[in-house]
Design an enzyme around this catalytic site. Structure first.
Site, short mmCIF file in Angstrom:
data_model
loop_
_atom_site.label_atom_id
_atom_site.label_comp_id
_atom_site.label_asym_id
_atom_site.label_seq_id
_atom_site.Cartn_x
_atom_site.Cartn_y
_atom_site.Cartn_z
N LYS A 51 0.85 -1.21 0.00
CA LYS A 51 0.00 0.00 0.00
C LYS A 51 0.88 1.26 0.00
O LYS A 51 0.64 2.20 -0.74
CB LYS A 51 -0.95 -0.01 1.21
N GLN A 95 -4.95 -1.53 9.23
CA GLN A 95 -4.81 -2.86 8.62
C GLN A 95 -5.46 -3.92 9.50
O GLN A 95 -5.13 -4.04 10.68
CB GLN A 95 -3.31 -3.17 8.40
N ASP A 118 -11.26 2.69 3.02
CA ASP A 118 -11.53 1.26 2.86
C ASP A 118 -13.01 1.02 2.54
O ASP A 118 -13.38 -0.07 2.11
CB ASP A 118 -11.18 0.51 4.16
#
Ligand code: NAP
Length: 281
Positions: A51, A95, A118
């Site tokens: 990422k 995460q 997200d």
């Protein structure tokens, strides 16, 4: 035919890179993604590295907060709160999964909807359910981009999604429904799974079980999307028995090199979208 996520991702990323440059020229700063990771899980570490690398590739700024397993919940919460109030930060990503013992829900709730790149927040998931603009969960969003490349008209197609997680299965089903598919969602309690999947024009596997979808479960000419990432003897394997299903499918995604690369690409797209929306407010 194979749908190579890697190629679709490369094309999409070069477009994002141009847009990031235009954003910087217009607003005098780079879009910025903050990533928080707790613990040493090797898969999570790899995802976070990719990422951060993805941000650099398209010219975005990234902030990386790494905590050892055992750090106080309050410390993570304070970091999220600080990032939530920081005007130079456009997206916040924690995460998942967090190591056992942390209250994931409490931490995620501290991410403002507009920085939830997200697309996991109840508001963003609700907007998707209502087919209204919002941030779309990266993996299913990436799958829709891959389906677009097939040129197949989705309207009226029978779509079957195996998996009903809030992060993959449910948003995937909603996106397909919003594209006028007739959608069936299957899960571990589904009866006669094979009978249902055998009718699918589009079959999405998001289960987390290696080679679970076998050729006898797939209709001739179906489009098969394999979201699964499983490690078997150190090798990455999808949820679909690729070797045999490939012979029946009209389009299929490989693992690795399929859905995976698109997920991070859509995270970058979501971050740019969040930055642009904020700059225009
Ligand atoms: P998850 O939260 O564990 O959900 C798995 C789903 O599969 C659940 O809904 C479960 O049903 C269902 N399931 C389990 N066993 C089943 C069975 N025997 N028959 C039918 N359904 C069954 O997993 P997830 O987070 O959605 O992820 C799914 C897979 O995608 C994993 O391999 C994950 O690593 C991968 N993934 C890949 C990407 C990517 O970028 N490529 C991104 C995210 C996830 P119940 O609800 O009844 O338990």
């Amino acid at each position: 035919m194979l749908i190579y996520g890697k190629e679709v991702a490369a094309d999409t990323r070069s477009k994002i890179k141009e847009d990031v440059k235009a954003f910087e020229e217009k607003y005098g700063r780079k879009p910025c993604l903050a990533v928080i990771i707790v613990g040493e899980d090797p898969a999570s570490q790899t995802y976070v590295r990719n990422k951060i690398k993805g941000c650099a590739e398209v010219g975005m700024r990234s902030l990386h907060y790494e905590y050892a397993d055992g750090v106080a919940q309050s410390e993570i919460e304070n970091t999220v709160k600080t990032l939530a109030g920081d005007d130079s930060v456009d997206g916040i990503l924690v995460q998942l999964p967090l190591p056992a013992g942390y209250d994931e829900k409490r931490i995620l709730e501290l991410i403002p909807d507009e920085k939830d790149v997200d697309g996991f927040s109840p508001t963003n998931l609700g907007l998707l359910a209502m087919n209204r603009p919002g941030t779309i969960s990266c993996t299913p969003f990436g799958v829709m981009k891959m389906l677009e490349t097939t040129g197949v008209d989705l309207s009226g197609k029978n779509a079957v999604v195996i998996g009903r997680s809030n992060t993959v299965g449910k948003p995937m089903a909603m996106l397909l429904l919003n594209s006028d598919c007739t959608v069936t969602v299957c899960h571990s309690k589904t009866k006669d799974l094979k009978e249902i999947t055998s009718r699918a024009d589009i079959l999405v596997a998001a289960i987390g079980r290696p080679k679970f979808v076998t050729a006898d479960m797939v209709k001739d000419g179906a489009i098969v999307i394999d979201v699964g990432i499983n490690r078997v003897d150190g090798k990455l394997v999808g949820d679909v028995d690729f070797e045999n299903v490939e012979k029946k499918a009209s389009f299929i995604t490989p693992v690795p090199g399929g859905v995976g690369p698109m997920t991070i690409t859509m995270l970058l797209a979501n971050t740019l979208r969040a930055a642009t929306a904020k700059a225009e407010r």
